[in-house]
Write a protein that holds these residues in place. Structure first.
Motif, PDB file in Angstrom:
ATOM      1  N   MET A   1       0.851  -1.177   0.000  1.00 29.68           N
ATOM      2  CA  MET A   1       0.000   0.000   0.000  1.00 29.68           C
ATOM      3  C   MET A   1       0.897   1.240   0.000  1.00 29.68           C
ATOM      4  O   MET A   1       1.821   1.336   0.792  1.00 29.68           O
ATOM      5  N   THR A   2       0.601   2.153  -0.885  1.00 27.27           N
ATOM      6  CA  THR A   2       1.384   3.381  -0.996  1.00 27.27           C
ATOM      7  C   THR A   2       0.715   4.512  -0.213  1.00 27.27           C
ATOM      8  O   THR A   2      -0.414   4.373   0.267  1.00 27.27           O
ATOM      9  N   LYS A   3       1.424   5.639  -0.132  1.00 26.36           N
ATOM     10  CA  LYS A   3       0.863   6.804   0.548  1.00 26.36           C
ATOM     11  C   LYS A   3      -0.418   7.258  -0.148  1.00 26.36           C
ATOM     12  O   LYS A   3      -1.403   7.621   0.508  1.00 26.36           O
ATOM     13  N   ALA A   4      -0.437   7.213  -1.470  1.00 28.66           N
ATOM     14  CA  ALA A   4      -1.638   7.602  -2.221  1.00 28.66           C
ATOM     15  C   ALA A   4      -2.812   6.686  -1.898  1.00 28.66           C
ATOM     16  O   ALA A   4      -3.950   7.145  -1.761  1.00 28.66           O
ATOM     17  N   ASP A   5      -2.536   5.386  -1.743  1.00 33.89           N
ATOM     18  CA  ASP A   5      -3.596   4.441  -1.377  1.00 33.89           C
ATOM     19  C   ASP A   5      -4.144   4.751   0.014  1.00 33.89           C
ATOM     20  O   ASP A   5      -5.346   4.679   0.251  1.00 33.89           O
ATOM     21  N   ILE A   6      -3.255   5.092   0.933  1.00 33.80           N
ATOM     22  CA  ILE A   6      -3.676   5.429   2.292  1.00 33.80           C
ATOM     23  C   ILE A   6      -4.546   6.683   2.271  1.00 33.80           C
ATOM     24  O   ILE A   6      -5.595   6.737   2.921  1.00 33.80           O
ATOM     25  N   VAL A   7      -4.119   7.685   1.515  1.00 33.37           N
ATOM     26  CA  VAL A   7      -4.891   8.931   1.407  1.00 33.37           C
ATOM     27  C   VAL A   7      -6.275   8.640   0.843  1.00 33.37           C
ATOM     28  O   VAL A   7      -7.285   9.134   1.365  1.00 33.37           O
ATOM     29  N   ASN A   8      -6.337   7.835  -0.198  1.00 31.43           N
ATOM     30  CA  ASN A   8      -7.629   7.502  -0.804  1.00 31.43           C
ATOM     31  C   ASN A   8      -8.531   6.752   0.167  1.00 31.43           C
ATOM     32  O   ASN A   8      -9.735   7.029   0.239  1.00 31.43           O
ATOM     33  N   GLU A   9      -7.988   5.795   0.911  1.00 32.90           N
ATOM     34  CA  GLU A   9      -8.787   5.027   1.874  1.00 32.90           C
ATOM     35  C   GLU A   9      -9.335   5.919   2.985  1.00 32.90           C
ATOM     36  O   GLU A   9     -10.512   5.832   3.338  1.00 32.90           O
ATOM     37  N   ILE A  10      -8.487   6.779   3.532  1.00 31.32           N
ATOM     38  CA  ILE A  10      -8.936   7.666   4.613  1.00 31.32           C
ATOM     39  C   ILE A  10      -9.987   8.635   4.094  1.00 31.32           C
ATOM     40  O   ILE A  10     -11.004   8.877   4.758  1.00 31.32           O
ATOM     41  N   ALA A  11      -9.767   9.192   2.917  1.00 33.76           N
ATOM     42  CA  ALA A  11     -10.739  10.134   2.333  1.00 33.76           C
ATOM     43  C   ALA A  11     -12.075   9.442   2.091  1.00 33.76           C
ATOM     44  O   ALA A  11     -13.136  10.012   2.359  1.00 33.76           O
ATOM     45  N   LYS A  12     -12.030   8.214   1.590  1.00 33.11           N
ATOM     46  CA  LYS A  12     -13.259   7.468   1.315  1.00 33.11           C
ATOM     47  C   LYS A  12     -14.002   7.124   2.613  1.00 33.11           C
ATOM     48  O   LYS A  12     -15.220   7.266   2.697  1.00 33.11           O
ATOM     49  N   ASN A  13     -13.255   6.698   3.644  1.00 34.20           N
ATOM     50  CA  ASN A  13     -13.882   6.261   4.896  1.00 34.20           C
ATOM     51  C   ASN A  13     -14.381   7.412   5.768  1.00 34.20           C
ATOM     52  O   ASN A  13     -15.309   7.231   6.554  1.00 34.20           O
ATOM     53  N   THR A  14     -13.758   8.587   5.655  1.00 36.96           N
ATOM     54  CA  THR A  14     -14.132   9.695   6.527  1.00 36.96           C
ATOM     55  C   THR A  14     -14.922  10.790   5.827  1.00 36.96           C
ATOM     56  O   THR A  14     -15.556  11.601   6.494  1.00 36.96           O
ATOM     57  N   GLY A  15     -14.850  10.848   4.514  1.00 41.20           N
ATOM     58  CA  GLY A  15     -15.534  11.914   3.794  1.00 41.20           C
ATOM     59  C   GLY A  15     -14.744  13.207   3.752  1.00 41.20           C
ATOM     60  O   GLY A  15     -15.238  14.219   3.270  1.00 41.20           O
ATOM     61  N   ILE A  16     -13.526  13.194   4.257  1.00 41.58           N
ATOM     62  CA  ILE A  16     -12.656  14.376   4.227  1.00 41.58           C
ATOM     63  C   ILE A  16     -12.001  14.444   2.856  1.00 41.58           C
ATOM     64  O   ILE A  16     -11.690  13.427   2.245  1.00 41.58           O
ATOM     65  N   GLU A  17     -11.775  15.671   2.364  1.00 44.19           N
ATOM     66  CA  GLU A  17     -11.163  15.844   1.050  1.00 44.19           C
ATOM     67  C   GLU A  17      -9.772  15.233   1.009  1.00 44.19           C
ATOM     68  O   GLU A  17      -9.039  15.260   1.991  1.00 44.19           O
ATOM     69  N   ARG A  18      -9.401  14.696  -0.168  1.00 48.41           N
ATOM     70  CA  ARG A  18      -8.103  14.054  -0.323  1.00 48.41           C
ATOM     71  C   ARG A  18      -6.950  15.011  -0.042  1.00 48.41           C
ATOM     72  O   ARG A  18      -5.948  14.618   0.536  1.00 48.41           O
ATOM     73  N   VAL A  19      -7.095  16.260  -0.454  1.00 49.23           N
ATOM     74  CA  VAL A  19      -6.025  17.237  -0.249  1.00 49.23           C
ATOM     75  C   VAL A  19      -5.771  17.445   1.244  1.00 49.23           C
ATOM     76  O   VAL A  19      -4.621  17.499   1.689  1.00 49.23           O
ATOM     77  N   THR A  20      -6.839  17.546   2.022  1.00 54.84           N
ATOM     78  CA  THR A  20      -6.716  17.735   3.467  1.00 54.84           C
ATOM     79  C   THR A  20      -6.071  16.523   4.115  1.00 54.84           C
ATOM     80  O   THR A  20      -5.210  16.653   4.989  1.00 54.84           O
ATOM     81  N   VAL A  21      -6.468  15.339   3.684  1.00 54.77           N
ATOM     82  CA  VAL A  21      -5.891  14.105   4.224  1.00 54.77           C
ATOM     83  C   VAL A  21      -4.410  14.038   3.886  1.00 54.77           C
ATOM     84  O   VAL A  21      -3.582  13.701   4.735  1.00 54.77           O
ATOM     85  N   LEU A  22      -4.035  14.378   2.656  1.00 53.71           N
ATOM     86  CA  LEU A  22      -2.640  14.352   2.236  1.00 53.71           C
ATOM     87  C   LEU A  22      -1.809  15.321   3.072  1.00 53.71           C
ATOM     88  O   LEU A  22      -0.711  14.970   3.527  1.00 53.71           O
ATOM     89  N   ILE A  23      -2.307  16.521   3.305  1.00 52.87           N
ATOM     90  CA  ILE A  23      -1.588  17.505   4.115  1.00 52.87           C
ATOM     91  C   ILE A  23      -1.403  16.986   5.533  1.00 52.87           C
ATOM     92  O   ILE A  23      -0.326  17.124   6.125  1.00 52.87           O
ATOM     93  N   THR A  24      -2.422  16.351   6.073  1.00 52.22           N
ATOM     94  CA  THR A  24      -2.350  15.810   7.433  1.00 52.22           C
ATOM     95  C   THR A  24      -1.321  14.683   7.524  1.00 52.22           C
ATOM     96  O   THR A  24      -0.512  14.636   8.458  1.00 52.22           O
ATOM     97  N   ILE A  25      -1.335  13.783   6.559  1.00 50.27           N
ATOM     98  CA  ILE A  25      -0.383  12.672   6.572  1.00 50.27           C
ATOM     99  C   ILE A  25       1.042  13.185   6.398  1.00 50.27           C
ATOM    100  O   ILE A  25       1.966  12.724   7.078  1.00 50.27           O
TER     101      ILE A  25
END
Length: 91
Positions: A1-25
């Motif tokens: 699993m890559t960082k992009a995959d993690i960002v996509n999973e978190i965004a999908k599960n929480t409803g938070i925008e991908r950009v925000t999740v990426l900045i947080t990670i």
């Protein structure tokens, strides 16, 4: 699993925008890195610990030149999984 995959999973599960999740990670990883550079361990209860391990000075051999070299004492980062994580992976 890559960082992009993690960002996509978190965004999908929480409803938070991908950009925000990426900045947080990215901020999380930078904070962990800075702590380890300052030789401070990072403990995440239930997940694991990012720790600094000290490697002692040792003598090694350069086989191609048939010489010995001294590797100085140095620190390395390591991850030690929590007991819960280890048990979950074993199952």
């Amino acid at each position: 699993m890559t960082k992009a995959d993690i960002v996509n999973e978190i965004a999908k599960n929480t409803g938070i925008e991908r950009v925000t999740v990426l900045i947080t990670i990215e901020a999380f990883m930078e904070t962990v890195k800075e702590s380890l550079v300052q030789e401070k361990n990072v403990y995440l209860r239930g997940f694991g610990s990012f720790v600094i391990k000290k490697r002692a000075q040792k003598t090694a051999r350069n086989i191609s030149k048939n010489t010995t070299i001294i590797i100085p004492e140095h620190n390395i980062p390591a991850f030690k999984p929590a007991k819960e994580l280890s048990l979950a992976v074993k199952k």
